[in-house]
Design an enzyme around this catalytic site. Structure first.
Site, PDB file in Angstrom:
ATOM      1  N   GLY A  44       7.860   2.050   3.280  1.00  0.00           N
ATOM      2  CA  GLY A  44       7.401   3.023   2.373  1.00  0.00           C
ATOM      3  C   GLY A  44       8.234   3.485   1.207  1.00  0.00           C
ATOM      4  O   GLY A  44       6.877   3.489   0.911  1.00  0.00           O
ATOM      5  N   ASP A  45       8.951   4.672   1.511  1.00  0.00           N
ATOM      6  CA  ASP A  45       9.829   4.932   1.048  1.00  0.00           C
ATOM      7  C   ASP A  45      11.031   5.160   0.681  1.00  0.00           C
ATOM      8  O   ASP A  45      11.841   5.884   0.812  1.00  0.00           O
ATOM      9  CB  ASP A  45       8.540   6.367   0.771  1.00  0.00           C
ATOM     10  CG  ASP A  45       8.818   7.440  -0.119  1.00  0.00           C
ATOM     11  OD1 ASP A  45       8.809   7.109  -1.525  1.00  0.00           O
ATOM     12  OD2 ASP A  45       8.889   8.715  -0.249  1.00  0.00           O
ATOM     13  N   LEU A  46      11.539   4.132   0.878  1.00  0.00           N
ATOM     14  CA  LEU A  46      13.044   4.084   1.489  1.00  0.00           C
ATOM     15  C   LEU A  46      13.594   4.587  -0.253  1.00  0.00           C
ATOM     16  O   LEU A  46      13.196   4.194  -1.296  1.00  0.00           O
ATOM     17  CB  LEU A  46      13.792   2.838   1.932  1.00  0.00           C
ATOM     18  CG  LEU A  46      14.751   2.927   1.888  1.00  0.00           C
ATOM     19  CD1 LEU A  46      15.523   3.405   3.319  1.00  0.00           C
ATOM     20  CD2 LEU A  46      14.938   1.417   2.288  1.00  0.00           C
TER      21      LEU A  46
END
Length: 125
Positions: A44-46
């Site tokens: 979700g926040d790579l």
């Protein structure tokens, strides 16, 4: 980690990295993401600030603050949130366009972020 984040690693050592070393980084991040998805985990926040580089220049995906599960919850992962309609898209520069327009998180968003990282790793001097 010994070499900090991928972002700082590329900034400090990017000019000396060979194409083989760059491809090793990309492959390691892709393998890590494949493993997460096999456990039904969506990061979700790579982005390059959430990938750490160890002493042997191996990438390690970190910061699971926006991670959630997809489908059946795997044993030992109960601390992760279920897939939701969270409005937090994480790092906008690496976020999939559909997330910016309000769509729910999806594993394909991680793949988009991986593509952004691949571009960053292979083109940054």
């Amino acid at each position: 980690m010994a070499n900090g984040t991928l972002h700082s690693f590329l900034k400090n050592k990017g000019r000396t990295l060979s194409i083989d070393e760059r491809l090793k980084l990309v492959h390691g991040i892709g393998s890590g993401l494949e493993y997460l998805h096999s456990l039904s985990v969506f990061h979700g926040d790579l982005h390059s600030g959430n990938v750490l580089i160890d002493e042997e220049q191996n990438p390690r995906i970190s910061d699971f603050g926006l991670a959630c599960t997809i489908g059946k919850l795997q044993p030992g992962l109960s601390y992760l949130q279920r897939l939701s309609s969270t409005s937090n898209v994480g790092a906008v520069r690496w976020a999939a366009p559909e997330r910016l327009s309000g769509c729910k998180p999806h594993p394909s968003g991680d793949i988009y972020s991986l593509g952004c990282i691949m571009f960053e790793v292979t083109t940054r001097p």
